[in-house]
Design a protein around this motif. Sequence first.
Motif, PDB file in Angstrom:
ATOM      1  N   ARG A  85       0.852  -1.183   0.000  1.00 35.02           N
ATOM      2  CA  ARG A  85       0.000   0.000   0.000  1.00 35.02           C
ATOM      3  C   ARG A  85       0.891   1.237   0.000  1.00 35.02           C
ATOM      4  N   TRP A 159      -6.049   2.312   0.676  1.00 34.10           N
ATOM      5  CA  TRP A 159      -6.276   1.218  -0.259  1.00 34.10           C
ATOM      6  C   TRP A 159      -4.979   0.449  -0.443  1.00 34.10           C
ATOM      7  N   SER A 162      -5.116  -5.979  -4.157  1.00 30.86           N
ATOM      8  CA  SER A 162      -5.932  -7.164  -3.882  1.00 30.86           C
ATOM      9  C   SER A 162      -5.035  -8.389  -3.723  1.00 30.86           C
ATOM     10  N   ARG A 164      -5.495 -11.234  -4.641  1.00 30.55           N
ATOM     11  CA  ARG A 164      -5.564 -12.075  -5.829  1.00 30.55           C
ATOM     12  C   ARG A 164      -4.395 -11.823  -6.772  1.00 30.55           C
ATOM     13  N   ASP A 295      -3.304  -9.744 -15.419  1.00 30.88           N
ATOM     14  CA  ASP A 295      -3.703  -9.217 -14.112  1.00 30.88           C
ATOM     15  C   ASP A 295      -2.926  -7.941 -13.776  1.00 30.88           C
TER      16      ASP A 295
END
Length: 311
Positions: A85, A159, A162, A164, A295
């Motif tokens: 982050r 934020w 992710s 993933r 991704d």
Amino acid sequence: MEMTILRSGGLTTVQDLGRPGHRAAGVPAGGAADALALRLANLLVGNPENAAALECALVGPDLIFSEPVTIAVGGASFAGLPAWRPIQVPANERIELGTCLGGCRGYVAIAGGIAVEPVQGSRSTYLRAGLGGWQGRALRTDDRLPLGTPQRTGKIDHWKVSPRVLPAYTTSPRLRVVAGAQADEFGPGWREAEFAVTPQFDRMGLRLSGPAVTRLNERELLSAAVAPGTVQVPPDGQPIILLADAQTIGGYPRLAHVIAVDLPLVAQLQAGNTVRFQEVSLEEAHRLWLARERDLAILAEGLAQKFTVAK
């Protein structure tokens, strides 16, 4: 703007994505051992993915900046700062990464990048040749490094990336490999054996310890090209996995090659961790690489919307 090293940490160096194109002259591509972590950390602060950042091992550095900056930590997790982050750091405030909580190598990206002079098209440090980075060496206390001007700015909210998208770091990965040039000269046992990482590991590679991988013949081999991810087997039967600063040619039999998407898992191993190998096809390796790049492209596009071009 500059960054001062108040405590150097563990083998802290300047790294980017390396200097490809010089292997014919015996110069490894080098760059970040965990290239994915560096790319993600750079994206989090609005940098190009190839911007120069800090790489450290097991113990993080203490830093201070002459002006307010945005940083992001990726790769290994550390006690002092959250990972994955963006973090705003005021001018003249000491930041401490502290000890490593998981993994091995951490990356600190700074908005604007580290503005050391490029060598052969890269700012990465190649320690064995004293090439690139900051004076061609690991960083020391009181070193002062120039920083670039951020090209993009943005409001930093709470934020982060992710899970993933993040690598599945673990202390006991099953590394996916494609068969090496001499794979058929060994028995099948290596595919199911468990190997431990020995204390003999660095940016060049990791030596493993486990059941001896025995070659079925003793024919002489000509030295051949090797690269990060190549699994070599020396005469003692204990495999070596090559990493970012691997030599360009080698004479040991090539058992296998760790696929690109699993190289970050290798970079984050430390002594006592274990690995197993899982053979996959070259087509599967390509499919996995393309999926990861897709991704990353989606993430980069999403992050780009959080930044504006600096004036």
